[in-house]
Scaffold this motif. Sequence first.
Motif, PDB file in Angstrom:
ATOM      1  N   SER B 202      18.184 -14.183  -8.959  1.00 54.18           N
ATOM      2  CA  SER B 202      17.763 -12.896  -9.538  1.00 54.18           C
ATOM      3  C   SER B 202      18.275 -12.727 -10.968  1.00 54.18           C
ATOM      4  N   MET B 203      19.369 -13.424 -11.305  1.00 49.65           N
ATOM      5  CA  MET B 203      19.916 -13.347 -12.665  1.00 49.65           C
ATOM      6  C   MET B 203      18.894 -13.857 -13.693  1.00 49.65           C
ATOM      7  N   ASP B 204      18.047 -14.818 -13.246  1.00 52.99           N
ATOM      8  CA  ASP B 204      17.032 -15.376 -14.152  1.00 52.99           C
ATOM      9  C   ASP B 204      15.636 -14.831 -13.843  1.00 52.99           C
ATOM     10  N   GLY B 205      15.560 -13.792 -13.030  1.00 53.85           N
ATOM     11  CA  GLY B 205      14.264 -13.207 -12.694  1.00 53.85           C
ATOM     12  C   GLY B 205      13.436 -14.098 -11.783  1.00 53.85           C
ATOM     13  N   LEU B 206      14.117 -14.928 -10.959  1.00 54.20           N
ATOM     14  CA  LEU B 206      13.407 -15.838 -10.057  1.00 54.20           C
ATOM     15  C   LEU B 206      13.682 -15.477  -8.599  1.00 54.20           C
ATOM     16  N   THR B 207      12.870 -16.007  -7.699  1.00 51.82           N
ATOM     17  CA  THR B 207      13.113 -15.809  -6.272  1.00 51.82           C
ATOM     18  C   THR B 207      12.891 -17.158  -5.568  1.00 51.82           C
ATOM     19  N   ARG B 208      12.921 -17.184  -4.228  1.00 49.79           N
ATOM     20  CA  ARG B 208      12.747 -18.483  -3.571  1.00 49.79           C
ATOM     21  C   ARG B 208      11.921 -18.367  -2.292  1.00 49.79           C
ATOM     22  N   MET B 209      11.286 -19.493  -1.934  1.00 49.85           N
ATOM     23  CA  MET B 209      10.543 -19.587  -0.672  1.00 49.85           C
ATOM     24  C   MET B 209      11.332 -20.567   0.196  1.00 49.85           C
ATOM     25  N   GLN B 210      11.907 -20.060   1.277  1.00 47.01           N
ATOM     26  CA  GLN B 210      12.798 -20.899   2.069  1.00 47.01           C
ATOM     27  C   GLN B 210      12.139 -21.353   3.378  1.00 47.01           C
ATOM     28  N   TYR B 211      12.888 -22.163   4.134  1.00 48.68           N
ATOM     29  CA  TYR B 211      12.456 -22.732   5.415  1.00 48.68           C
ATOM     30  C   TYR B 211      11.261 -23.679   5.264  1.00 48.68           C
ATOM     31  N   LEU B 212      11.253 -24.468   4.183  1.00 48.32           N
ATOM     32  CA  LEU B 212      10.192 -25.470   3.995  1.00 48.32           C
ATOM     33  C   LEU B 212      10.646 -26.794   4.611  1.00 48.32           C
ATOM     34  N   ASP B 213       9.682 -27.581   5.010  1.00 50.56           N
ATOM     35  CA  ASP B 213       9.997 -28.915   5.532  1.00 50.56           C
ATOM     36  C   ASP B 213      10.583 -29.762   4.395  1.00 50.56           C
ATOM     37  N   GLN B 214      11.504 -30.660   4.746  1.00 53.15           N
ATOM     38  CA  GLN B 214      12.129 -31.480   3.699  1.00 53.15           C
ATOM     39  C   GLN B 214      11.120 -32.367   2.982  1.00 53.15           C
ATOM     40  N   ASN B 215      10.047 -32.718   3.696  1.00 50.51           N
ATOM     41  CA  ASN B 215       9.005 -33.534   3.063  1.00 50.51           C
ATOM     42  C   ASN B 215       7.831 -32.678   2.596  1.00 50.51           C
ATOM     43  N   THR B 216       8.138 -31.525   2.146  1.00 48.23           N
ATOM     44  CA  THR B 216       7.091 -30.593   1.733  1.00 48.23           C
ATOM     45  C   THR B 216       6.200 -31.193   0.637  1.00 48.23           C
ATOM     46  N   ALA B 217       4.929 -30.830   0.717  1.00 52.99           N
ATOM     47  CA  ALA B 217       3.982 -31.319  -0.295  1.00 52.99           C
ATOM     48  C   ALA B 217       3.938 -30.374  -1.504  1.00 52.99           C
ATOM     49  N   LEU B 218       4.713 -29.312  -1.445  1.00 53.37           N
ATOM     50  CA  LEU B 218       4.706 -28.347  -2.560  1.00 53.37           C
ATOM     51  C   LEU B 218       5.194 -29.011  -3.846  1.00 53.37           C
ATOM     52  N   ARG B 219       4.525 -28.700  -4.934  1.00 54.84           N
ATOM     53  CA  ARG B 219       4.921 -29.230  -6.241  1.00 54.84           C
ATOM     54  C   ARG B 219       4.919 -28.100  -7.265  1.00 54.84           C
ATOM     55  N   GLU B 220       5.405 -28.392  -8.449  1.00 53.88           N
ATOM     56  CA  GLU B 220       5.466 -27.381  -9.511  1.00 53.88           C
ATOM     57  C   GLU B 220       4.109 -26.747  -9.776  1.00 53.88           C
ATOM     58  N   ASN B 221       4.160 -25.463 -10.088  1.00 54.79           N
ATOM     59  CA  ASN B 221       2.977 -24.672 -10.485  1.00 54.79           C
ATOM     60  C   ASN B 221       2.003 -24.369  -9.344  1.00 54.79           C
ATOM     61  N   LYS B 222       2.340 -24.766  -8.108  1.00 59.31           N
ATOM     62  CA  LYS B 222       1.477 -24.376  -6.984  1.00 59.31           C
ATOM     63  C   LYS B 222       1.586 -22.870  -6.773  1.00 59.31           C
ATOM     64  N   VAL B 223       0.469 -22.278  -6.372  1.00 60.56           N
ATOM     65  CA  VAL B 223       0.447 -20.824  -6.194  1.00 60.56           C
ATOM     66  C   VAL B 223       0.878 -20.463  -4.776  1.00 60.56           C
ATOM     67  N   ILE B 224       1.752 -19.478  -4.652  1.00 63.63           N
ATOM     68  CA  ILE B 224       2.229 -19.019  -3.347  1.00 63.63           C
ATOM     69  C   ILE B 224       1.630 -17.635  -3.063  1.00 63.63           C
TER      70      ILE B 224
END
Lengths: 183, 295
Positions: B202-224
């Motif tokens: 929150s200090m940098d105005g960011l948040t997080r998406m947790q409980y993802l699989d370790q081999n997640t296919a998510l990459r930078e700039n993907k829309v949530i």
Amino acid sequence: MRSDPKRYIVLQIVKWLAYALLIAVCFFAETSGSYVKPLLLIPAALCISSHTGEIQSAAVGTVCGLLLDIACGKLLGYNAVWLVICCVAVSLLHNYYLREKLLSMLILTVICTALQGYLDFVFYYAIWGHDDVALVYTHYLLPSGIMTVIASIPLYFLIGAINRRCGSHRTNELEKTVIRNNY
Amino acid sequence: MENFWKSTKCRVILCILALLTGVMIYALSTGGYTISTVGLFKTIAAPFQYASNAISERVEYTLRLYRNAEIHYEQNKALREEIAELNRELADYEQTKEELEKLRGFVGIKEEHEDFTLSAPCDVVGYITNDPFHAFMINGGTRDGIDLYDPVVTDQGLVGVITEVGTDTATVTTLLSPDISVAAYCATTTDRGVVSGTVALSMDGLTRMQYLDQNTALRENKVILTTGENGMFPRGYVIGYVRSIENDDSGMTAYAVLTPAADLTNLDKVVVVTDFDGKAIKNDALTRKEAADAQ
């Protein structure tokens, strides 16, 4: 001063109006902008309390505490309870043991601000077990506390000036004892 | 000093303390609904807060101009007057255009999500003093159909939820707060998780998406996007964009650091989604409120 009761009453009204205006300015300054700011209502309440009786200081503590709750989005009454205690303590200390000095006011502001910061940290952040909660302390509570203590210096002189202008210097028990011993 | 403890003054002060404790307990029992007296005070204070905010913004703007002017002073000296003149002429036009764009954006929300019932655009009256998660107050309340736990959005994305509501004002807790959990997914990779803030991010105005699989296919700039599963948030609304993928401390799962789609630290207008398809929580909140009133 009390030899002219009408003038005395007018000056008292002017003094309390000036206090009310000062408190309002502190409140609006606190709620403006999105950066870390000093909690001006704390030193304002303490400085006013150092010049007034116990009941008046309790009233000032109540008003400033409730405004602080609204500004900081806290549970209504949370800040008011401890600020009333601090204000009455400051008033009693100035009545019985302390003289009106900037240094003593600064020390009292440091104690009260540290107390407020500690309670805020414990009840609103640490108790919930969030990760990296120390960052709240280093990035928000500590800078805000330092700014609050620094802001108490101009407020001390401003409130002192209001008191002098309104001719309402309070002779405390310490000064009364010195006067009694001299005569 | 001993006399003070036995005096009427001391008893009066104790009464004040007892009264304040009572107020605090009562405020706690309202469960997020603003006490009417405080609501009235906030309504009265709002115009003054606008004014002081305007002054504050003006001061910040002037300071920023001064800093930039110092850096580029020599280069820009000749051009400044001309730019200032043009700026003055453009100021009104830009302001009007900006306002129009914002309102058009809000209309766009309704066009994209026909099931949404939106409040009128609400102004951000002010950010909560020294709140690390950038909670803020808006000038809309129950009078405008806004209720507890209603989602708050801009045309760019989800902002947060209403966590305290009065007649004319409400407090919004943002996605940066660890107190908020939003069920989320990525439309392209179908990864699912829970969006919840942390103090550090929150200090940098960011948040997080947790409980993802370790081999997640998510990459930078993907829309949530929101899944809308628990009925608290509408389905398919943009939350933010993936900034990076990190491993959780436990090593069992991964989490994605998200840049919220809306700039949560610098908002001036938002809308509240008062109703949408699949909304469930409103009924629960109303039930709780009715139960509290009945008591």
